[in-house]
Design a protein around this motif. Structure first.
Motif, mmCIF file in Angstrom:
data_model
loop_
_atom_site.group_PDB
_atom_site.id
_atom_site.type_symbol
_atom_site.label_atom_id
_atom_site.label_comp_id
_atom_site.label_asym_id
_atom_site.label_seq_id
_atom_site.Cartn_x
_atom_site.Cartn_y
_atom_site.Cartn_z
ATOM 1 N N ALA A 162 -7.010 -4.847 6.997
ATOM 2 C CA ALA A 162 -7.441 -3.757 6.111
ATOM 3 C C ALA A 162 -8.642 -2.958 6.613
ATOM 4 O O ALA A 162 -9.578 -2.676 5.877
ATOM 5 N N LYS A 163 -8.578 -2.588 7.907
ATOM 6 C CA LYS A 163 -9.525 -1.599 8.426
ATOM 7 C C LYS A 163 -8.914 -0.235 8.106
ATOM 8 O O LYS A 163 -7.719 -0.024 8.347
ATOM 9 N N SER A 205 -3.313 -8.205 5.281
ATOM 10 C CA SER A 205 -3.790 -7.274 6.306
ATOM 11 C C SER A 205 -5.267 -7.498 6.614
ATOM 12 O O SER A 205 -6.007 -8.041 5.798
ATOM 13 N N GLU A 255 9.396 -4.447 -7.307
ATOM 14 C CA GLU A 255 8.812 -5.302 -6.272
ATOM 15 C C GLU A 255 9.479 -6.679 -6.320
ATOM 16 O O GLU A 255 9.525 -7.303 -7.372
ATOM 17 N N ALA A 256 9.963 -7.144 -5.162
ATOM 18 C CA ALA A 256 10.714 -8.400 -5.117
ATOM 19 C C ALA A 256 9.851 -9.600 -5.489
ATOM 20 O O ALA A 256 10.311 -10.537 -6.131
ATOM 21 N N THR A 279 2.907 -7.472 3.626
ATOM 22 C CA THR A 279 1.896 -7.359 4.688
ATOM 23 C C THR A 279 0.556 -6.890 4.133
ATOM 24 O O THR A 279 -0.499 -7.325 4.604
ATOM 25 N N THR A 280 0.589 -6.031 3.129
ATOM 26 C CA THR A 280 -0.672 -5.460 2.639
ATOM 27 C C THR A 280 -1.669 -6.541 2.213
ATOM 28 O O THR A 280 -2.846 -6.476 2.578
ATOM 29 N N VAL A 301 15.604 -5.522 -4.978
ATOM 30 C CA VAL A 301 16.643 -4.493 -4.865
ATOM 31 C C VAL A 301 17.637 -4.948 -3.805
ATOM 32 O O VAL A 301 17.251 -5.358 -2.700
ATOM 33 N N GLY A 356 -0.846 0.514 8.901
ATOM 34 C CA GLY A 356 -0.256 1.092 7.693
ATOM 35 C C GLY A 356 -1.226 1.323 6.551
ATOM 36 O O GLY A 356 -0.866 1.969 5.569
ATOM 37 N N MET A 357 -2.460 0.810 6.653
ATOM 38 C CA MET A 357 -3.387 1.012 5.533
ATOM 39 C C MET A 357 -3.724 2.495 5.378
ATOM 40 O O MET A 357 -4.032 2.946 4.273
ATOM 41 N N LYS A 414 0.988 -1.851 12.745
ATOM 42 C CA LYS A 414 -0.246 -2.536 12.298
ATOM 43 C C LYS A 414 -1.352 -1.572 11.895
ATOM 44 O O LYS A 414 -2.531 -1.921 11.891
ATOM 45 N N ASP A 447 4.310 -6.844 10.907
ATOM 46 C CA ASP A 447 4.419 -5.390 10.827
ATOM 47 C C ASP A 447 5.405 -4.929 11.909
ATOM 48 O O ASP A 447 5.905 -5.765 12.674
ATOM 49 N N ILE A 503 0.833 -1.209 0.000
ATOM 50 C CA ILE A 503 0.000 0.000 0.000
ATOM 51 C C ILE A 503 0.870 1.264 0.000
ATOM 52 O O ILE A 503 0.562 2.244 -0.685
ATOM 53 N N THR A 504 2.006 1.227 0.723
ATOM 54 C CA THR A 504 2.833 2.429 0.848
ATOM 55 C C THR A 504 3.509 2.763 -0.477
ATOM 56 O O THR A 504 3.428 3.900 -0.962
HETATM 57 C C1 LIG Z 1 -2.160 -9.147 11.011
HETATM 58 C C2 LIG Z 1 -2.134 -7.720 10.573
HETATM 59 C C3 LIG Z 1 -3.328 -7.017 10.453
HETATM 60 C C4 LIG Z 1 -3.304 -5.671 10.051
HETATM 61 N N1 LIG Z 1 -4.482 -4.992 9.970
HETATM 62 C C5 LIG Z 1 -4.456 -3.692 9.649
HETATM 63 C C6 LIG Z 1 -5.649 -2.939 9.605
HETATM 64 O O1 LIG Z 1 -6.736 -3.452 9.863
HETATM 65 N N2 LIG Z 1 -5.572 -1.622 9.271
HETATM 66 C C7 LIG Z 1 -4.379 -1.021 9.009
HETATM 67 O O2 LIG Z 1 -4.347 0.192 8.755
HETATM 68 N N3 LIG Z 1 -3.231 -1.718 9.018
HETATM 69 C C8 LIG Z 1 -3.253 -3.033 9.329
HETATM 70 N N4 LIG Z 1 -2.093 -3.729 9.362
HETATM 71 C C9 LIG Z 1 -0.851 -3.079 8.963
HETATM 72 C C10 LIG Z 1 -0.782 -2.867 7.465
HETATM 73 O O3 LIG Z 1 -1.302 -3.991 6.787
HETATM 74 C C11 LIG Z 1 0.670 -2.633 7.095
HETATM 75 O O4 LIG Z 1 1.194 -1.615 7.909
HETATM 76 C C12 LIG Z 1 0.793 -2.225 5.635
HETATM 77 O O5 LIG Z 1 0.180 -3.193 4.813
HETATM 78 C C13 LIG Z 1 2.258 -2.060 5.278
HETATM 79 O O6 LIG Z 1 2.302 -1.772 3.909
HETATM 80 P P1 LIG Z 1 3.709 -1.537 3.203
HETATM 81 O O7 LIG Z 1 3.419 -1.236 1.803
HETATM 82 O O8 LIG Z 1 4.477 -0.543 3.993
HETATM 83 O O9 LIG Z 1 4.467 -2.926 3.379
HETATM 84 P P2 LIG Z 1 4.232 -4.281 2.566
HETATM 85 O O10 LIG Z 1 2.814 -4.491 2.215
HETATM 86 O O11 LIG Z 1 4.904 -5.366 3.353
HETATM 87 O O12 LIG Z 1 4.994 -4.031 1.224
HETATM 88 C C14 LIG Z 1 6.403 -4.026 1.136
HETATM 89 C C15 LIG Z 1 6.771 -4.648 -0.188
HETATM 90 O O13 LIG Z 1 8.174 -4.514 -0.377
HETATM 91 C C16 LIG Z 1 8.620 -5.669 -1.035
HETATM 92 N N5 LIG Z 1 10.064 -5.787 -0.804
HETATM 93 C C17 LIG Z 1 10.706 -6.125 0.351
HETATM 94 N N6 LIG Z 1 12.042 -6.123 0.156
HETATM 95 C C18 LIG Z 1 12.247 -5.769 -1.134
HETATM 96 C C19 LIG Z 1 13.425 -5.599 -1.927
HETATM 97 N N7 LIG Z 1 14.655 -5.801 -1.423
HETATM 98 N N8 LIG Z 1 13.270 -5.246 -3.231
HETATM 99 C C20 LIG Z 1 12.028 -5.040 -3.766
HETATM 100 N N9 LIG Z 1 10.893 -5.203 -3.039
HETATM 101 C C21 LIG Z 1 11.006 -5.556 -1.752
HETATM 102 C C22 LIG Z 1 7.823 -6.795 -0.411
HETATM 103 O O14 LIG Z 1 7.782 -7.950 -1.222
HETATM 104 C C23 LIG Z 1 6.463 -6.136 -0.231
HETATM 105 O O15 LIG Z 1 5.584 -6.396 -1.315
HETATM 106 C C24 LIG Z 1 -2.080 -5.065 9.771
HETATM 107 C C25 LIG Z 1 -0.878 -5.756 9.885
HETATM 108 C C26 LIG Z 1 -0.901 -7.076 10.287
HETATM 109 C C27 LIG Z 1 0.391 -7.800 10.440
#
Ligand SMILES: Cc1cc2nc3c(=O)[nH]c(=O)nc-3n(C[C@H](O)[C@H](O)[C@H](O)COP(=O)(O)OP(=O)(O)OC[C@H]3O[C@@H](n4cnc5c(N)ncnc54)[C@H](O)[C@@H]3O)c2cc1C
Ligand code: FES
Length: 474
Positions: A71-72, A69, A57-58, A65-66, A201, A358-359, A356, A328, A37-38
């Protein structure tokens, strides 16, 4: 157990998005590392400023995590606001709320435009003990002071178990994160963003330009955004500012819609509940909880059994559909970060520490960056800056967290050496533990994970596992 998140069980998040060939551009104004999502929010918002954007994207978009999730999309986030208030003044809490409100608005508008279904729900943080009720009262006060229209409820007939009090915020939202990621990738590609999957990367070097080194070649960029959950770069030592946490989710089919709101318990063991409507299977209940620091427990699968037993007690007609875990990062200073990897290093940004949530915090980090590029950063963006003096206030917690890391380091090396086996994390030498729920090797130091064969899954590591010096094959 399926290990596949409910969302992905009916088509992998990226399966419908198609693939760009792995043919990297030599240069791109901006390179985003990570398509959760980020990273996707950053790509969409930066592309809107007219810059060329490449996302690397790896694995597959949304496979971190996305795509696992709950996903609230909520601004009431358990007891997050009172946790922030313990370390920061009231204006910082208000800025955090504003950031999440702005990101929630952006995301809801995006979902509407891209026709991603969203359900409006009340968010509820509830207590089941008298100590928990005091904690929830505190959340109510902090949330009200930050301007949220929360109310207090003594009972909730929607829940099958008694509560001792709850704070509620109406009109929040929930989404299917896989549907959201798929739509974001499509939209990014429609805006000319190159989203390249299956490219890891391994290094980001230099300043002008910044060179991104990957498994598929190199790209030079003016700006690199590292959105990999925990930053893959050791510069800035972000891996030491936060603790990797794994937690578990189980989805159940229920005869009737099981809950009408999005619930999170303030007491331990924590439980998260939400419904998933409009599924072919019928009404679905999502139960989450049983979290722990990554790699620091012996048994993992029992955590899912804990959630199953709890659900069987309170929702006896529930029938399991899927079970999985996700990761997370809890920041020591309680606030997410979005800013330069080192003071003044404005061409490499890192984003993370979402605890937790990050959405909305992920898109907020992206808005902070896009605002900065457009010369009109929102005032709350300052709160996310990773190099303010306020950072020093997190020092006691950092000492505590890193003492735990030191303990795990020593324990990890002594035991497997004595037994003549062991595998070493290529990040900073942590000795990994077998995770029987995910069938992965997990590092107790900063949360890197590796598949059964040792191939890296989650960072900060960017390379595969090594065997402990002198160790026999396991
Ligand atoms: C059980 C659980 C429930 C949750 N529920 C909620 C919720 O209800 N509401 C909410 O707001 N948040 C929730 N969260 C948190 C939220 O889901 C995360 O904070 C958010 O999805 C993080 O997104 P991101 O894009 O930062 O990370 P990610 O979704 O983890 O994305 C990072 C990406 O980087 C890629 N990557 C990693 N290393 C490399 C590399 N070297 N080269 C290229 N790509 C790479 C990975 O493959 C991955 O796709 C929850 C978390 C958990 C664990
Ligand atoms: S993740 Fe840092 S040593 Fe393993």
């Amino acid at each position: 157990m399926t290990r596949q998140a409910l969302w992905g069980a009916h088509g992998h998040p990226a399966a419908a998005t198609g693939d760009d060939p792995v043919d990297l551009p030599g240069t791109s104004d901006v390179v985003v590392v990570g398509a959760g999502i980020t990273g996707l929010a950053a790509a969409l918002q930066v592309a809107a400023t007219g810059r060329s954007v490449t996302v690397l994207e790896a694995r597959r978009a949304g496979s971190g995590t996305t795509g696992r999730s709950t996903a609230k999309l909520s601004v009431l986030q358990g007891t997050r606001l009172s946790s922030i208030a313990r370390q920061h003044p009231a204006d910082v809490v208000s800025s955090y709320v504003e950031a999440n409100q702005a990101a929630q608005r952006w995301l809801l508008e995006l979902c509407e435009r891209l026709e991603v279904p969203v359900q409006r729900r009340a968010a509820v943080t509830y207590a089941t003990s008298s100590a928990g009720a005091r904690t929830v009262r505190r959340e109510l006060e902090v949330a009200r002071s930050a301007g949220l229209a929360v109310d207090w409820i003594e009972r909730d007939d929607d829940l099958p178990f008694p509560i001792t009090g709850a704070v509620r915020l109406q009109d929040q939202a929930q989404v299917d994160p896989a549907a959201l990621v798929t739509a974001m990738v499509r939209e990014a590609r429609a805006l000319g963003v190159r989203v390249v999957e299956g490219v890891r990367v391994t290094r980001v070097a230099g300043q002008d330009p910044v060179r991104v080194v990957s498994s598929a070649g190199e790209v030079d960029a003016d700006l690199v955004v590292v959105a990999t959950g925990t930053p893959i770069l050791d510069r800035g030592a972000f891996f030491g500012r936060q603790t990797a946490q794994r937690s578990y989710s189980v989805a159940f089919r229920t005869p009737l819609p099981a809950v009408a709101g999005m619930y999170l318990a303030a007491d331990q063991p924590s439980r998260s509940l939400r419904d998933v409507p409009d599924r072919a299977e019928g009404p679905v209940l999502l139960v989450g909880g049983a979290g722990h620091p990554t790699g620091r427990v012996r048994e993992h699968a029992v955590r899912l059994d804990e959630l199953r037993a709890w659900t069987a007690e309170w929702f006896p007609d529930a029938e399991e559909l899927a079970a999985w875990s996700a990761q997370d990062y809890e920041p020591a200073r309680q606030l997410p970060f979005a800013g330069p990897v080192l003071p003044g290093a404005d061409r490499i940004w890192v984003m993370g520490g979402f605890a937790k949530w990050g959405m909305t915090n992920g898109p907020a980090a992206a808005m902070a960056l896009a605002g900065r590029l457009a010369g009109d950063a929102p005032s709350w963006a300052e709160t996310l800056h990773p190099w303010r003096l306020r950072e020093l206030r997190a020092a006691p917690q950092l000492v505590h967290d890193n003492a735990a890391v030191g303990f795990e380091m020593a324990r990890g090396w002594i035991r497997p050496w004595a037994a003549g086996r062991g595998r070493v994390c290529p990040h900073l030498g942590g000795v990994v533990r077998w995770n029987d729920a995910e069938e992965s090797w997990d590092c107790p130091l900063h949360g890197s994970r590796f598949d059964r064969a040792g191939a890296v899954l989650d960072g900060p590591a960017v390379r595969d596992l090594r065997r402990l010096p002198g160790a026999r094959p396991a």
